[in-house]
Design an enzyme around this catalytic site. Structure first.
Site, short mmCIF file in Angstrom:
data_model
loop_
_atom_site.label_atom_id
_atom_site.label_comp_id
_atom_site.label_asym_id
_atom_site.label_seq_id
_atom_site.Cartn_x
_atom_site.Cartn_y
_atom_site.Cartn_z
CE LYS A 265 33.03 37.36 35.52
NZ LYS A 265 33.96 37.62 36.62
NE ARG B 277 37.08 40.66 34.90
CZ ARG B 277 36.09 41.17 35.48
NH1 ARG B 277 36.68 41.58 36.37
NH2 ARG B 277 35.07 40.60 35.95
CD GLN C 131 39.67 37.69 41.96
OE1 GLN C 131 39.88 39.15 42.35
NE2 GLN C 131 38.59 37.08 42.74
CG ASN D 75 42.91 39.73 55.60
OD1 ASN D 75 41.86 40.29 54.25
ND2 ASN D 75 42.24 38.62 55.68
CB SER E 279 33.69 38.97 49.53
OG SER E 279 34.16 38.55 50.36
CG MET F 192 40.62 46.56 43.06
SD MET F 192 39.84 48.00 41.80
CE MET F 192 39.80 46.30 40.47
CB THR G 293 31.86 47.44 45.98
OG1 THR G 293 32.58 47.04 47.38
CG2 THR G 293 30.23 47.52 46.18
CG ASP G 294 31.41 42.21 42.55
OD1 ASP G 294 30.86 41.62 43.84
OD2 ASP G 294 31.68 40.94 42.19
N GLY H 223 36.61 49.95 41.14
CA GLY H 223 36.27 48.72 39.79
C GLY H 223 35.55 47.43 40.12
#
Length: 321
Positions: A67, A111, A139, A160, A199, A219, A221-222, A292
């Site tokens: 991806k 996903r 998201q 938030n 984010s 979900m 932190t990438d 995740g």
């Protein structure tokens, strides 16, 4: 080669199908039948965007590919586009020939939501009643819809950084017939399950915000440097992840591992719980946390299933490539 445009994805992929594909690929990863390739994720120095590649090979599912995409933080305000943009490319594992190009924006949201939903199924207490959300962007709504299908929740609470976005969550809760309450971070103490989907590069959820017995799905932190929760919460929790190597390098666990308060050996694959080789939650008082990071194999699994559906329904475009 087949092309499945972004416009067709909503009519092809359901939450249920995404959940099944992600759960299956986590199982394959834990059993050694599938592996991810190293992630490339970079700031491109333009539009404050983060861009990268996630790929892998699932031998069991015969899925090979990647991806490409990332996060453009000004898309919504400048262009009316969602900030996350991506495309999935699939290749024939027998020949290496390109086999499909699939719109990845909705698939990424589905996903990612499926991954946290899988973690709730396997790690949250069975009597969980209150779900808390940290984050209320695009998201977050996908996350909440998927999570509500995993337990008999009776209330949604949310925080938030920009509270004017909280109606996004309230709308989902209302559609599900549940009350919604906007809370300060201390109010998340009421939650039995918490999903963080931001984010952020600075922790907002602290250990004292979380009650014993809570399951947390982190979900957002990438990327190296991103952070949603303080390291003390990682240290306190039993941590599970999609892939350990990613969790310690670019996931939420990176900060605790770097500080030496959590060892790599203390982090477990969620697939091992799915396969029954790890018991998962050990007690009702235990805090469990799913890190995740988002692995390429998730994208390949949902994209491959979409291609098959698109061909069957006659909406895939075949090109000579």
């Amino acid at each position: 080669m087949w092309i499945v445009p972004e416009r067709e994805i909503a009519g092809l992929m359901t939450r249920e199908a995404a959940f099944g594909a992600v759960e299956k690929v986590f199982s394959s990863m834990a059993s050694g039948d599938a592996h991810n390739f190293p992630v490339i994720r970079e700031a491109i120095g333009h539009e404050e965007a983060l861009y990268g590649f996630k790929g892998g090979f699932d031998r069991a599912g015969a899925a090979l590919g990647l991806k490409a995409g990332g996060y453009w933080p000004h898309n919504l305000e400048k262009r009316g586009l969602i900030n996350h943009q991506s495309t999935v490319f699939l290749f024939d594992p027998d020949t290496g020939k390109a086999s499909a190009m699939v719109g990845g924006n909705l698939l990424t949201a589905l996903r990612t939501a499926a991954a946290s939903s899988v973690s709730i199924k396997h790690l949250a207490r069975s009597d969980a009643k209150v779900i808390g959300m940290v984050g209320a962007g695009h998201q977050a709504t996908f996350q909440l819809r998927a999570a509500l299908e995993q337990r008999n929740f009776d209330k949604v609470i949310g925080w938030n950084l920009h509270p004017e976005m909280l109606p996004n969550l309230e709308k989902v809760a209302t559609q599900a017939g549940l009350p919604f309450e906007a809370v300060e971070l201390d109010g998340l103490h009421e939650a039995d399950v918490i999903i963080t989907i931001t984010s952020s590069f600075e922790a907002s959820l602290m250990s004292h915000h979380v009650s014993d017995g809570t399951h947390i799905a982190c979900m957002g932190t990438d990327t190296v440097g991103k952070q949603e929760v303080e390291p003390a919460l990682i240290e306190r929790a039993s941590v599970f992840t999609d892939e350990v190597a990613q969790a310690i390098s670019l996931g939420e666990s990176q900060h605790a591992v770097c500080a030496g308060t959590k060892a790599e050996s203390d982090i477990n694959e969620i697939g091992a719980v799915i396969n029954g080789t790890h018991r998962g939650r050990k007690s009702d008082d235990e805090v469990t946390l799913f890190d995740g990071t988002g692995v390429g194999l998730q994208d390949l699994a949902v994209a491959a299933s979409v291609v098959d559906l698109a061909i069957a329904k006659g909406v895939a475009i075949e090109v000579d490539f």
